[in-house]
Design a protein around this motif. Structure first.
Motif, PDB file in Angstrom:
ATOM      1  N   GLY A 164       0.798  -1.219   0.000  1.00 56.26           N
ATOM      2  CA  GLY A 164       0.000   0.000   0.000  1.00 56.26           C
ATOM      3  C   GLY A 164       0.830   1.268   0.000  1.00 56.26           C
ATOM      4  N   GLU A 165       2.160   1.134   0.004  1.00 54.95           N
ATOM      5  CA  GLU A 165       3.040   2.298  -0.048  1.00 54.95           C
ATOM      6  C   GLU A 165       3.423   2.591  -1.499  1.00 54.95           C
ATOM      7  N   PHE A 166       3.558   3.853  -1.829  1.00 51.61           N
ATOM      8  CA  PHE A 166       4.035   4.233  -3.162  1.00 51.61           C
ATOM      9  C   PHE A 166       4.699   5.603  -3.094  1.00 51.61           C
ATOM     10  N   HIS A 167       5.475   5.886  -4.122  1.00 54.22           N
ATOM     11  CA  HIS A 167       6.217   7.147  -4.186  1.00 54.22           C
ATOM     12  C   HIS A 167       5.979   7.786  -5.547  1.00 54.22           C
ATOM     13  N   CYS A 168       5.719   9.083  -5.569  1.00 53.27           N
ATOM     14  CA  CYS A 168       5.558   9.840  -6.811  1.00 53.27           C
ATOM     15  C   CYS A 168       6.565  10.982  -6.831  1.00 53.27           C
ATOM     16  N   SER A 169       7.173  11.212  -7.975  1.00 53.96           N
ATOM     17  CA  SER A 169       8.175  12.276  -8.107  1.00 53.96           C
ATOM     18  C   SER A 169       7.875  13.111  -9.332  1.00 53.96           C
ATOM     19  N   TRP A 170       8.496  14.273  -9.407  1.00 49.14           N
ATOM     20  CA  TRP A 170       8.305  15.181 -10.526  1.00 49.14           C
ATOM     21  C   TRP A 170       9.575  15.985 -10.739  1.00 49.14           C
ATOM     22  N   THR A 171       9.625  16.721 -11.851  1.00 53.28           N
ATOM     23  CA  THR A 171      10.778  17.554 -12.183  1.00 53.28           C
ATOM     24  C   THR A 171      10.313  18.987 -12.370  1.00 53.28           C
ATOM     25  N   TRP A 172      10.936  19.897 -11.644  1.00 55.57           N
ATOM     26  CA  TRP A 172      10.577  21.307 -11.741  1.00 55.57           C
ATOM     27  C   TRP A 172      11.129  21.904 -13.028  1.00 55.57           C
ATOM     28  N   ASP A 173      10.404  22.838 -13.601  1.00 51.20           N
ATOM     29  CA  ASP A 173      10.954  23.649 -14.673  1.00 51.20           C
ATOM     30  C   ASP A 173      12.130  24.444 -14.109  1.00 51.20           C
ATOM     31  N   SER A 174      13.193  24.553 -14.880  1.00 47.67           N
ATOM     32  CA  SER A 174      14.411  25.189 -14.375  1.00 47.67           C
ATOM     33  C   SER A 174      14.199  26.644 -13.975  1.00 47.67           C
ATOM     34  N   LYS A 175      13.176  27.297 -14.538  1.00 43.14           N
ATOM     35  CA  LYS A 175      12.928  28.705 -14.249  1.00 43.14           C
ATOM     36  C   LYS A 175      11.828  28.910 -13.214  1.00 43.14           C
ATOM     37  N   ARG A 176      11.154  27.837 -12.800  1.00 40.89           N
ATOM     38  CA  ARG A 176      10.004  28.010 -11.922  1.00 40.89           C
ATOM     39  C   ARG A 176       9.985  26.964 -10.806  1.00 40.89           C
ATOM     40  N   VAL A 177      11.061  26.830 -10.093  1.00 41.38           N
ATOM     41  CA  VAL A 177      11.088  25.904  -8.966  1.00 41.38           C
ATOM     42  C   VAL A 177      10.160  26.433  -7.883  1.00 41.38           C
ATOM     43  N   GLY A 178       9.304  25.573  -7.369  1.00 38.92           N
ATOM     44  CA  GLY A 178       8.346  25.985  -6.350  1.00 38.92           C
ATOM     45  C   GLY A 178       8.275  24.974  -5.232  1.00 38.92           C
ATOM     46  N   LYS A 179       7.064  24.717  -4.765  1.00 40.75           N
ATOM     47  CA  LYS A 179       6.867  23.757  -3.687  1.00 40.75           C
ATOM     48  C   LYS A 179       5.468  23.169  -3.786  1.00 40.75           C
ATOM     49  N   ALA A 180       5.277  22.039  -3.118  1.00 36.35           N
ATOM     50  CA  ALA A 180       3.959  21.408  -3.079  1.00 36.35           C
ATOM     51  C   ALA A 180       3.058  22.207  -2.151  1.00 36.35           C
ATOM     52  N   ALA A 181       1.909  22.634  -2.672  1.00 36.76           N
ATOM     53  CA  ALA A 181       0.974  23.425  -1.881  1.00 36.76           C
ATOM     54  C   ALA A 181      -0.095  22.570  -1.236  1.00 36.76           C
ATOM     55  N   PHE A 182      -0.458  21.459  -1.879  1.00 32.33           N
ATOM     56  CA  PHE A 182      -1.495  20.586  -1.326  1.00 32.33           C
ATOM     57  C   PHE A 182      -1.399  19.223  -2.004  1.00 32.33           C
ATOM     58  N   ILE A 183      -1.691  18.177  -1.250  1.00 28.23           N
ATOM     59  CA  ILE A 183      -1.650  16.807  -1.764  1.00 28.23           C
ATOM     60  C   ILE A 183      -2.999  16.154  -1.499  1.00 28.23           C
ATOM     61  N   LYS A 184      -3.515  15.454  -2.502  1.00 27.07           N
ATOM     62  CA  LYS A 184      -4.762  14.707  -2.321  1.00 27.07           C
ATOM     63  C   LYS A 184      -4.595  13.314  -2.898  1.00 27.07           C
ATOM     64  N   ALA A 185      -4.826  12.289  -2.072  1.00 30.67           N
ATOM     65  CA  ALA A 185      -4.739  10.894  -2.501  1.00 30.67           C
ATOM     66  C   ALA A 185      -6.026  10.194  -2.096  1.00 30.67           C
ATOM     67  N   GLN A 186      -6.606   9.450  -3.026  1.00 29.15           N
ATOM     68  CA  GLN A 186      -7.869   8.772  -2.744  1.00 29.15           C
ATOM     69  C   GLN A 186      -8.064   7.626  -3.721  1.00 29.15           C
TER      70      GLN A 186
ATOM     71  N   SER B  67      10.758  17.366  -4.280  1.00 28.99           N
ATOM     72  CA  SER B  67      10.456  16.933  -5.642  1.00 28.99           C
ATOM     73  C   SER B  67       9.735  15.591  -5.679  1.00 28.99           C
ATOM     74  N   GLY B  68       9.066  15.245  -4.600  1.00 30.19           N
ATOM     75  CA  GLY B  68       8.340  13.988  -4.572  1.00 30.19           C
ATOM     76  C   GLY B  68       7.561  13.826  -3.289  1.00 30.19           C
ATOM     77  N   ILE B  69       6.702  12.815  -3.270  1.00 31.13           N
ATOM     78  CA  ILE B  69       5.909  12.502  -2.088  1.00 31.13           C
ATOM     79  C   ILE B  69       5.914  10.995  -1.867  1.00 31.13           C
ATOM     80  N   SER B  70       5.796  10.598  -0.612  1.00 30.51           N
ATOM     81  CA  SER B  70       5.638   9.196  -0.240  1.00 30.51           C
ATOM     82  C   SER B  70       4.278   9.049   0.424  1.00 30.51           C
ATOM     83  N   CYS B  71       3.495   8.067  -0.030  1.00 28.85           N
ATOM     84  CA  CYS B  71       2.130   7.890   0.468  1.00 28.85           C
ATOM     85  C   CYS B  71       1.917   6.452   0.924  1.00 28.85           C
TER      86      CYS B  71
END
Length: 367
Positions: A151-173, A210-214
């Motif tokens: 039931g565990e999983f990991h999701c990752s992503w790559t930021w645009d080089s000019k627009r590095v930001g942060k995760a504002a909200f996560i929803k898993a269902q 750059s990723g989340i563990s759920c």
């Protein structure tokens, strides 16, 4: 008749007052963004279409959709990102131009005491252009994987080089949860909980951002997975631009076993075992193994399995410790694994080097 003369001006003033309220409200409503919604407490998302507009936000609680002509509490001071604004009063009109207008809006009493705040994020409506994340090699924005069926999983992503930001909200269902799923964030803002009658997820943001563990706390690895997992990641930039990215999957579609454990038994025999993180019993969760052999070594290669040209590979299936006999000329053996019951991703290669003549050298050293 005399009383009527006194009442008439008052009635006219009241009508003018009502008309002024309606005009102010219609003016604001006509320039509002098409949609606005609350991402989480004190975080307002405005969906814009690129046209100029305005959105009222309030400092103190008042009835919804009420904008008075005199804007009560004129002593309330507003700041945007810490800089004092000219607007005063309980209501503040956020001016929107294309994707601009987002910010951290705070309201203060005359002595500087913080009364309330609203973080405004801007989301462009109905646009296919993504500007915060970039696609991976699979032409997807989110890459999700799991090591097993716990039931565990990991999701990752790559930021645009000019627009590095942060995760504002996560929803898993789970897909059938719909609007019945409720998500909340821990005070640390790095841990999200999403629960419904059918599922209970917890997600945390990686240290690198750059990723989340759920983890799906209600998932049973021995039962059939009837409903897909849906993950939605809201990411934002420092310029208060917000975008959302979603991915749906079954765990069987993203499972990727850990590396197998391989060792040399003797000059012509190697053995390997299941990854320690894989589900048991192995007879219920069998793996298929691919074996590649190389007749030459690459001493400068960090991983000869990926840098050398493959010879003919062999495929084996086993529910226990595996042994494989190699020819005398073979110097490197590589093994990887995948779920035997579904078309899953192969694990990373594991290799062992077979150093010929090693036994003779050891015997000479002992003499």
């Amino acid at each position: 008749m005399l009383s009527l003369l006194f009442i008439l001006p008052f009635v006219i003033q009241m009508k003018l007052f009502v008309v002024s309220i309606l005009c102010a409200f219609l003016l604001v409503s006509s320039q509002n963004p098409t949609t606005h919604w609350t991402l989480q407490p004190n975080v307002l998302v405005l969906e814009v279409d690129g046209k100029p507009g305005q959105q009222p936000i309030s400092c103190l609680e008042m009835p919804e959709n009420v904008v008075t002509s005199d804007n009560t509490n004129q002593d309330i001071i507003w700041k945007k990102n810490g800089v004092e604004e000219a607007q005063r009063g309980n209501w503040y009109l956020v001016r929107l131009v294309e994707s601009l207008g987002g910010g951290n809006y705070t309201c203060h009493s005359p002595d500087g005491t913080l009364l309330n705040y609203t973080e405004v994020l801007i989301q462009q409506k109905e646009t296919k252009r993504r500007r915060i994340l970039v696609k991976n090699q699979q032409q997807d924005y989110l890459k999700c994987s799991t090591q097993n069926y716990n039931g565990e999983f990991h999701c990752s992503w790559t930021w645009d080089s000019k627009r590095v930001g942060k995760a504002a909200f996560i929803k898993a269902q789970r897909m059938s949860d719909g609007q019945n799923s409720h998500c909340s964030v821990e005070p640390s803002r790095h841990q999200w909980m999403c629960s419904s009658a059918q599922s209970n997820f917890s997600c945390s943001v990686d240290d690198g951002g750059s990723g989340i563990s759920c983890l799906d706390w209600q998932h049973c690895p021995y039962a059939e997975e009837r409903r897909q997992v849906q993950v939605t990641v809201f990411v934002r930039t420092h310029q208060f631009l917000l975008e959302s990215y979603s991915k749906q999957f079954y765990l069987s579609e993203i499972v990727k076993p850990d590396k197998v454990r391989i060792s040399k038994v003797n000059k012509t025999l190697v053995e390997w075992s299941y990854p320690s993180s894989w589900n048991t019993p192995y007879s219920y969760f069998p793996l298929t193994f691919q074996i590649s052999q190389f007749s030459r070594q690459c001493r400068k290669c960090e991983n000869p399995c990926t840098e050398l040209k493959h010879s003919k590979a062999s495929i084996l299936s086993s529910s226990d410790v595996c042994q494989f006999k190699v020819k005398q000329k073979i110097k490197v053996v590589c093994v990887r694994a995948k779920d035997a019951l579904c078309d899953s991703e192969w694990s990373e290669w594991t290799h062992v080097r077979l150093k010929r003549g090693e036994g003779n050298r050891k015997r000479k050293q002992q003499q």
